[in-house]
Design a protein around this motif. Sequence first.
Motif, mmCIF file in Angstrom:
data_model
loop_
_atom_site.group_PDB
_atom_site.id
_atom_site.type_symbol
_atom_site.label_atom_id
_atom_site.label_comp_id
_atom_site.label_asym_id
_atom_site.label_seq_id
_atom_site.Cartn_x
_atom_site.Cartn_y
_atom_site.Cartn_z
ATOM 1 N N PRO A 1 0.803 -1.241 0.000
ATOM 2 C CA PRO A 1 0.000 0.000 0.000
ATOM 3 C C PRO A 1 0.828 1.279 0.000
ATOM 4 C CG PRO A 1 -0.945 -1.599 1.515
ATOM 5 C CD PRO A 1 0.353 -2.182 1.049
ATOM 6 N N SER A 2 2.053 1.207 0.544
ATOM 7 C CA SER A 2 2.907 2.391 0.555
ATOM 8 C C SER A 2 3.456 2.724 -0.829
ATOM 9 C CB SER A 2 4.080 2.193 1.531
ATOM 10 O OG SER A 2 4.914 1.117 1.101
ATOM 11 N N HIS A 3 3.428 1.735 -1.732
ATOM 12 C CA HIS A 3 3.889 1.968 -3.109
ATOM 13 C C HIS A 3 3.210 0.941 -4.015
ATOM 14 C CE1 HIS A 3 6.564 3.938 -5.955
ATOM 15 N NE2 HIS A 3 6.809 2.759 -6.476
ATOM 16 N N PRO A 4 1.925 1.139 -4.310
ATOM 17 C CA PRO A 4 1.166 0.146 -5.075
ATOM 18 C C PRO A 4 1.471 0.198 -6.565
ATOM 19 C CG PRO A 4 -0.203 2.051 -4.605
ATOM 20 C CD PRO A 4 1.106 2.284 -3.898
ATOM 21 N N GLY A 5 0.941 -0.800 -7.275
ATOM 22 C CA GLY A 5 1.041 -0.809 -8.726
ATOM 23 C C GLY A 5 2.292 -1.489 -9.248
ATOM 24 N N LEU A 6 2.395 -1.502 -10.566
ATOM 25 C CA LEU A 6 3.501 -2.152 -11.271
ATOM 26 C C LEU A 6 4.499 -1.096 -11.724
ATOM 27 C CD1 LEU A 6 4.425 -4.929 -12.474
ATOM 28 C CD2 LEU A 6 3.171 -4.283 -14.540
ATOM 29 N N TYR A 7 5.773 -1.343 -11.451
ATOM 30 C CA TYR A 7 6.783 -0.355 -11.823
ATOM 31 C C TYR A 7 8.116 -1.042 -12.089
ATOM 32 C CZ TYR A 7 7.779 -0.756 -6.779
ATOM 33 O OH TYR A 7 8.045 -1.232 -5.504
ATOM 34 N N ASP A 8 9.046 -0.312 -12.712
ATOM 35 C CA ASP A 8 10.373 -0.860 -12.992
ATOM 36 C C ASP A 8 11.087 -1.245 -11.702
ATOM 37 O OD1 ASP A 8 9.951 -0.386 -15.663
ATOM 38 O OD2 ASP A 8 11.384 1.270 -15.842
ATOM 39 N N ASN A 9 11.904 -2.290 -11.787
ATOM 40 C CA ASN A 9 12.738 -2.734 -10.667
ATOM 41 C C ASN A 9 11.921 -3.051 -9.413
ATOM 42 O OD1 ASN A 9 15.389 -3.029 -11.529
ATOM 43 N ND2 ASN A 9 15.845 -0.848 -11.332
ATOM 44 N N GLN A 10 10.786 -3.708 -9.618
ATOM 45 C CA GLN A 10 9.860 -3.931 -8.516
ATOM 46 C C GLN A 10 10.445 -4.816 -7.408
ATOM 47 O OE1 GLN A 10 5.928 -4.116 -9.773
ATOM 48 N NE2 GLN A 10 5.263 -3.692 -7.701
ATOM 49 N N THR A 11 10.918 -6.003 -7.743
ATOM 50 C CA THR A 11 11.463 -6.874 -6.705
ATOM 51 C C THR A 11 12.861 -6.409 -6.279
ATOM 52 O OG1 THR A 11 12.511 -8.546 -8.154
ATOM 53 C CG2 THR A 11 10.163 -8.790 -7.692
ATOM 54 N N TRP A 12 13.593 -5.815 -7.205
ATOM 55 C CA TRP A 12 14.922 -5.288 -6.886
ATOM 56 C C TRP A 12 14.810 -4.189 -5.833
ATOM 57 C CZ3 TRP A 12 19.641 -7.060 -7.844
ATOM 58 C CH2 TRP A 12 20.737 -6.208 -7.706
ATOM 59 N N ASN A 13 13.824 -3.333 -5.975
ATOM 60 C CA ASN A 13 13.622 -2.256 -5.017
ATOM 61 C C ASN A 13 13.203 -2.788 -3.651
ATOM 62 O OD1 ASN A 13 11.363 -0.350 -3.711
ATOM 63 N ND2 ASN A 13 12.976 0.921 -4.592
ATOM 64 N N ALA A 14 12.313 -3.778 -3.635
ATOM 65 C CA ALA A 14 11.859 -4.340 -2.357
ATOM 66 C C ALA A 14 13.011 -4.981 -1.591
ATOM 67 C CB ALA A 14 10.756 -5.368 -2.597
ATOM 68 N N PRO B 1 18.387 -2.718 0.784
ATOM 69 C CA PRO B 1 18.541 -2.664 2.247
ATOM 70 C C PRO B 1 18.423 -1.266 2.838
ATOM 71 C CG PRO B 1 20.685 -2.853 1.209
ATOM 72 C CD PRO B 1 19.676 -2.980 0.103
ATOM 73 N N GLY B 2 18.398 -0.232 2.000
ATOM 74 C CA GLY B 2 18.416 1.134 2.500
ATOM 75 C C GLY B 2 17.100 1.866 2.340
ATOM 76 N N PRO B 3 17.106 3.179 2.556
ATOM 77 C CA PRO B 3 15.883 3.982 2.493
ATOM 78 C C PRO B 3 15.307 4.124 1.094
ATOM 79 C CG PRO B 3 17.809 5.391 2.814
ATOM 80 C CD PRO B 3 18.277 3.976 2.977
ATOM 81 N N ALA B 4 16.031 3.706 0.060
ATOM 82 C CA ALA B 4 15.489 3.746 -1.302
ATOM 83 C C ALA B 4 14.365 2.738 -1.498
ATOM 84 C CB ALA B 4 16.598 3.491 -2.317
ATOM 85 N N CYS B 5 14.291 1.756 -0.627
ATOM 86 C CA CYS B 5 13.213 0.761 -0.691
ATOM 87 C C CYS B 5 11.871 1.452 -0.506
ATOM 88 C CB CYS B 5 13.416 -0.298 0.386
ATOM 89 S SG CYS B 5 12.099 -1.528 0.453
ATOM 90 N N LYS B 6 10.940 1.205 -1.421
ATOM 91 C CA LYS B 6 9.652 1.892 -1.411
ATOM 92 C C LYS B 6 8.579 1.134 -0.631
ATOM 93 C CE LYS B 6 10.342 4.187 -5.916
ATOM 94 N NZ LYS B 6 11.688 3.659 -6.201
ATOM 95 N N VAL B 7 8.885 -0.079 -0.166
ATOM 96 C CA VAL B 7 7.893 -0.884 0.535
ATOM 97 C C VAL B 7 8.341 -1.128 1.977
ATOM 98 C CG1 VAL B 7 7.130 -1.940 -1.623
ATOM 99 C CG2 VAL B 7 8.908 -3.074 -0.297
#
Length: 437
Positions: free
Chosen positions: A215-228, A231-237
């Motif tokens: 819910p904090s970053h819904p939908g389909l986007y580039d680098n979805q599993t890579w972002n999750a 380890p740092g604050p760049a993670c959107k989930v």
Amino acid sequence: MKFVTLVAMVLLFFSADKSSPIKPVKATSTNEFLNSIGVNSAISARGEKLDKTIEAIKYTGIRWIRSGYEGGVSIDDYKTVHNATGVKYSYGLMSGGTDIARLLKDARVLANMGALLAFEGNNEPNNWAINYKGKKSGKNESWLGVAQLQNNLYKAVKADPLLKKYPVWNLTEGGAQTDNTGLQYLTIPAGANTVMPAGTQYADYATCHNYFSHPSHPGLYDNQTWNAADPGPACKVDGLYGNYGKTWAHNFEGYTEEQLADLPKVTTETGVTIQGDFSEEKQARLYINLYLSQFKRKWSYTAVYLLRDRSDEDGNQSFGFYQKDYTPRKAAVYLHNLTTILADKGTVSKAGSLAYAIHNKPETVHDLLLQNSNGKFQLVIWDEKAAGTDEVQIRFTKKHAVVNVYDPTVSASAQKMLNNCSAVMLTLNDHPLVVEL
């Protein structure tokens, strides 16, 4: 054999582009990666059937199951599945559990049969409170009881002659703690100013439920599993940083970004339901990307939720590799293909290196170099592009006598076989290809 699909087109380049330096890359054991692939399953409870669980584990190649005593599964059923498949178990207190003695009693049986992988603390105390030593803890109450339970679990495991060698994984959603009990640390450091004292030990591994659609970053986007998996604050989930860096509920300080990068960590739940942008096809491709992204970003173990859709819960129950009637979804088929392509149970005594470079590599393309116990290199390259394609060139320092290219979304057989090859071109979009040398 013709290779006709755009997403997996391979062209032999006889004249390699020299603009990117080719450097040796150290391989990782294929078996180590395969061992990281896990799933949540009730095994023979909550509508799941023992024989079907065995069949599903064998087919997908999954190596470990996340479970716990609160599920009501007999140890005999654990033993049956392990003997039939070799699967191991993380064994935990799960939702609301507090009986450490019972947990350790069953774990000794699992350890003696070679089926124990690790211990895990409570499952999401922000959603399922506990009653420990006569006091309610978790949710919006004080988390002191939750912290004391986790510390006591750690001490009990490490005091047991048989069990002390097994790692303890932390509870999940420590980022929700209402008071600063220090659950954002594996061991509370000096000067942390937490409710529990410095030196308190909770776990050997950080544990997250970093669902790649959140819910904090819904939908389909580039680098979805890579972002999750970041380890740092760049993670959107709901990832490592929000639970161990700066807690997401009350901003309690934890590890620095530098410390988080190498913090031992596991994921015991992640996945996505089939709805909206997430078709069955897209879910399947993201699931195989997921295991690769997590492993590449130093998550030692990753479990998808679920093996089979829940039949005892309401709502959208389409997380599973299998439907309620055990019809395999494409996610099960693609994972089967990937684990069959990489299949290996041996170990590499000393992993080798392969010199290669990926030219024209965008930020959505990632690679993982594996080495099978037979000595073959398996270069896995995947794209996390939500739409469209990318063409990349892989160049080597020498010609390789045989190069096989596999696409797990097509089959477990090679889609292209090249001879005397020093460079290949791959057209990628949203799933991995395996280049075997």
